[in-house]
Design a protein around this motif. Structure first.
Motif, PDB file in Angstrom:
ATOM      1  N   GLN A 129       0.807  -1.230   0.000  1.00 15.92           N
ATOM      2  CA  GLN A 129       0.000   0.000   0.000  1.00 15.92           C
ATOM      3  C   GLN A 129       0.838   1.276   0.000  1.00 15.92           C
ATOM      4  O   GLN A 129       0.389   2.309   0.503  1.00 15.92           O
ATOM      5  N   ASN A 130       2.056   1.201  -0.504  1.00 20.55           N
ATOM      6  CA  ASN A 130       2.863   2.414  -0.652  1.00 20.55           C
ATOM      7  C   ASN A 130       3.113   2.689  -2.128  1.00 20.55           C
ATOM      8  O   ASN A 130       3.017   1.787  -2.953  1.00 20.55           O
ATOM      9  N   PRO A 135      12.356   4.176 -11.825  1.00 18.72           N
ATOM     10  CA  PRO A 135      12.444   3.356 -13.034  1.00 18.72           C
ATOM     11  C   PRO A 135      12.221   1.877 -12.744  1.00 18.72           C
ATOM     12  O   PRO A 135      12.574   1.394 -11.666  1.00 18.72           O
ATOM     13  N   HIS A 136      11.632   1.155 -13.709  1.00 17.91           N
ATOM     14  CA  HIS A 136      11.451  -0.289 -13.559  1.00 17.91           C
ATOM     15  C   HIS A 136      12.830  -0.945 -13.539  1.00 17.91           C
ATOM     16  O   HIS A 136      13.711  -0.558 -14.315  1.00 17.91           O
ATOM     17  N   PRO A 137      13.059  -1.946 -12.683  1.00 16.91           N
ATOM     18  CA  PRO A 137      14.398  -2.549 -12.585  1.00 16.91           C
ATOM     19  C   PRO A 137      14.887  -3.171 -13.887  1.00 16.91           C
ATOM     20  O   PRO A 137      16.091  -3.173 -14.165  1.00 16.91           O
ATOM     21  N   GLU A 138      13.982  -3.673 -14.718  1.00 16.71           N
ATOM     22  CA  GLU A 138      14.425  -4.291 -15.979  1.00 16.71           C
ATOM     23  C   GLU A 138      14.239  -3.344 -17.177  1.00 16.71           C
ATOM     24  O   GLU A 138      15.061  -3.285 -18.079  1.00 16.71           O
ATOM     25  N   VAL A 139      13.153  -2.601 -17.184  1.00 13.58           N
ATOM     26  CA  VAL A 139      12.896  -1.683 -18.313  1.00 13.58           C
ATOM     27  C   VAL A 139      13.138  -0.261 -17.789  1.00 13.58           C
ATOM     28  O   VAL A 139      12.204   0.443 -17.392  1.00 13.58           O
ATOM     29  N   GLY A 140      14.392   0.099 -17.751  1.00 16.03           N
ATOM     30  CA  GLY A 140      14.826   1.314 -17.048  1.00 16.03           C
ATOM     31  C   GLY A 140      14.197   2.605 -17.545  1.00 16.03           C
ATOM     32  O   GLY A 140      14.129   3.581 -16.808  1.00 16.03           O
ATOM     33  N   ASN A 141      13.700   2.624 -18.767  1.00 13.84           N
ATOM     34  CA  ASN A 141      13.130   3.889 -19.250  1.00 13.84           C
ATOM     35  C   ASN A 141      11.625   3.939 -18.992  1.00 13.84           C
ATOM     36  O   ASN A 141      10.917   4.773 -19.536  1.00 13.84           O
ATOM     37  N   PHE A 142      11.120   3.004 -18.178  1.00 14.26           N
ATOM     38  CA  PHE A 142       9.709   3.028 -17.776  1.00 14.26           C
ATOM     39  C   PHE A 142       9.683   3.542 -16.339  1.00 14.26           C
ATOM     40  O   PHE A 142      10.075   2.833 -15.405  1.00 14.26           O
ATOM     41  N   ILE A 143       9.285   4.802 -16.189  1.00 13.78           N
ATOM     42  CA  ILE A 143       9.364   5.457 -14.878  1.00 13.78           C
ATOM     43  C   ILE A 143       8.001   5.434 -14.194  1.00 13.78           C
ATOM     44  O   ILE A 143       6.996   5.830 -14.817  1.00 13.78           O
ATOM     45  N   PHE A 144       7.930   4.972 -12.957  1.00 19.05           N
ATOM     46  CA  PHE A 144       6.656   4.851 -12.256  1.00 19.05           C
ATOM     47  C   PHE A 144       6.484   5.900 -11.175  1.00 19.05           C
ATOM     48  O   PHE A 144       7.439   6.269 -10.497  1.00 19.05           O
ATOM     49  N   ALA A 145       5.270   6.398 -11.071  1.00 21.16           N
ATOM     50  CA  ALA A 145       4.858   7.223  -9.930  1.00 21.16           C
ATOM     51  C   ALA A 145       3.395   6.853  -9.702  1.00 21.16           C
ATOM     52  O   ALA A 145       2.488   7.455 -10.295  1.00 21.16           O
ATOM     53  N   ASN A 146       3.185   5.824  -8.918  1.00 22.68           N
ATOM     54  CA  ASN A 146       1.865   5.233  -8.893  1.00 22.68           C
ATOM     55  C   ASN A 146       1.623   4.462  -7.618  1.00 22.68           C
ATOM     56  O   ASN A 146       2.528   4.312  -6.815  1.00 22.68           O
ATOM     57  N   GLY A 147       0.394   3.941  -7.487  1.00 14.15           N
ATOM     58  CA  GLY A 147       0.106   3.120  -6.311  1.00 14.15           C
ATOM     59  C   GLY A 147      -0.028   3.976  -5.063  1.00 14.15           C
ATOM     60  O   GLY A 147       0.294   3.549  -3.959  1.00 14.15           O
ATOM     61  N   PHE A 148      -0.525   5.206  -5.223  1.00 15.19           N
ATOM     62  CA  PHE A 148      -0.611   6.130  -4.094  1.00 15.19           C
ATOM     63  C   PHE A 148      -1.756   5.798  -3.150  1.00 15.19           C
ATOM     64  O   PHE A 148      -1.955   6.496  -2.146  1.00 15.19           O
ATOM     65  N   PHE A 149      -2.541   4.728  -3.457  1.00 19.73           N
ATOM     66  CA  PHE A 149      -3.611   4.316  -2.539  1.00 19.73           C
ATOM     67  C   PHE A 149      -4.520   5.514  -2.290  1.00 19.73           C
ATOM     68  O   PHE A 149      -4.925   6.181  -3.237  1.00 19.73           O
ATOM     69  N   GLY A 150      -4.813   5.899  -1.067  1.00 19.88           N
ATOM     70  CA  GLY A 150      -5.710   7.018  -0.788  1.00 19.88           C
ATOM     71  C   GLY A 150      -4.957   8.284  -0.436  1.00 19.88           C
ATOM     72  O   GLY A 150      -5.507   9.162   0.233  1.00 19.88           O
ATOM     73  N   HIS A 151      -3.701   8.390  -0.918  1.00 17.72           N
ATOM     74  CA  HIS A 151      -2.887   9.545  -0.514  1.00 17.72           C
ATOM     75  C   HIS A 151      -2.328  10.303  -1.698  1.00 17.72           C
ATOM     76  O   HIS A 151      -1.409  11.102  -1.545  1.00 17.72           O
ATOM     77  N   GLY A 152      -2.841  10.046  -2.909  1.00 14.33           N
ATOM     78  CA  GLY A 152      -2.247  10.616  -4.105  1.00 14.33           C
ATOM     79  C   GLY A 152      -2.311  12.124  -4.176  1.00 14.33           C
ATOM     80  O   GLY A 152      -1.415  12.760  -4.721  1.00 14.33           O
TER      81      GLY A 152
END
Ligand SMILES: Cc1cc2nc3c(=O)[nH]c(=O)nc-3n(C[C@H](O)[C@H](O)[C@H](O)COP(=O)(O)OP(=O)(O)OC[C@H]3O[C@@H](n4cnc5c(N)ncnc54)[C@H](O)[C@@H]3O)c2cc1C
Length: 186
Positions: A129-130, A135-152
């Motif tokens: 829940q965090n 960047p994704h460990p294998e696909v380094g140019n895929f950058i994530f900022a997600n999964g903020f649950f109820g705190h986005g």
């Protein structure tokens, strides 16, 4: 979904649909939509300086101008991936679960009237829940900022700054970090 870095990287803001979007790149991520309801109610008593109150049951309540916002009553049992098209408010949650708890905690809330409500999906990280940031460990140019649950709304800006920094750091020769401290969870 380019990050504006004129680079080969892409950022993924699509909230609750991240799992689907990442799957387009052959990636599986522990983020799925989970339905949540928020209710608005009126009460004779006005506690405008009341802080956000979170009951041990998980039910929360806070004043919002002349009314109150409440929610957090979805049972853990049966809580699973939401139907992306289901925004039907679960009114019995208010009547049968929230109201009794609020009336026990704050007797003045025995006399309340629900006036509005809405339902939407949390982008729920099933791992912890965090937020997932960087960047994704294998696909380094895929950058994530997600999964903020109820705190986005609270964490979104900092999270995206972190993702941007993580992307820049990935590019900076010395790998230094600027500003937001983002460390991969090992
Ligand atoms: C009922 C409820 C109450 C909440 N209360 C709070 C609160 O009190 N405080 C708080 O901090 N947070 C709260 N949140 C959480 C907050 O709303 C989310 O964490 C935040 O909106 C996540 O922001 P996001 O930009 O990552 O995703 P979203 O806000 O979901 O935005 C994702 C965007 O991506 C777009 N998109 C999706 N797929 C694609 C695609 N394939 N291509 C292009 N675009 C795409 C979508 O249309 C959407 O516009 C609440 C959420 C819910 C559901």
């Amino acid at each position: 979904m380019a990050t504006g870095w004129k680079s080969a990287s892409s950022s993924t803001p699509p909230g609750r649909t991240l799992g689907k979007v990442a799957a387009l790149a052959g990636l599986s991520l522990p983020v799925e939509p989970r339905k949540r309801n928020v209710f608005v109610f009126e009460a004779r008593e006005k506690y405008s300086d009341m802080p956000l109150l979170v009951d041990p049951s998980g039910i929360y309540v806070r004043p919002e101008g002349s009314v109150y916002l409440t929610g957090g009553a979805e049972p853990e049992e049966g809580d699973g991936p939401a139907d992306p098209g289901d925004f039907e408010v679960d009114w019995p949650l208010f009547e049968e679960v929230i109201w009794p708890v609020l009336a026990t905690r704050i007797p003045a809330f025995e006399a309340i009237k629900a006036t509005r409500a809405w339902a939407g999906d949390y982008d729920y990280n099933t791992l912890d829940q965090n937020a997932l940031i960087g960047p994704h460990p294998e696909v380094g140019n895929f950058i994530f900022a997600n999964g903020f649950f109820g705190h986005g709304l609270q964490q979104g800006a900092g999270g995206r700054q972190g993702a941007g920094r993580a992307d820049r750091a990935r590019r900076l020769p010395h790998g230094g970090l600027l500003g937001v401290w983002v460390q991969p969870c090992r």
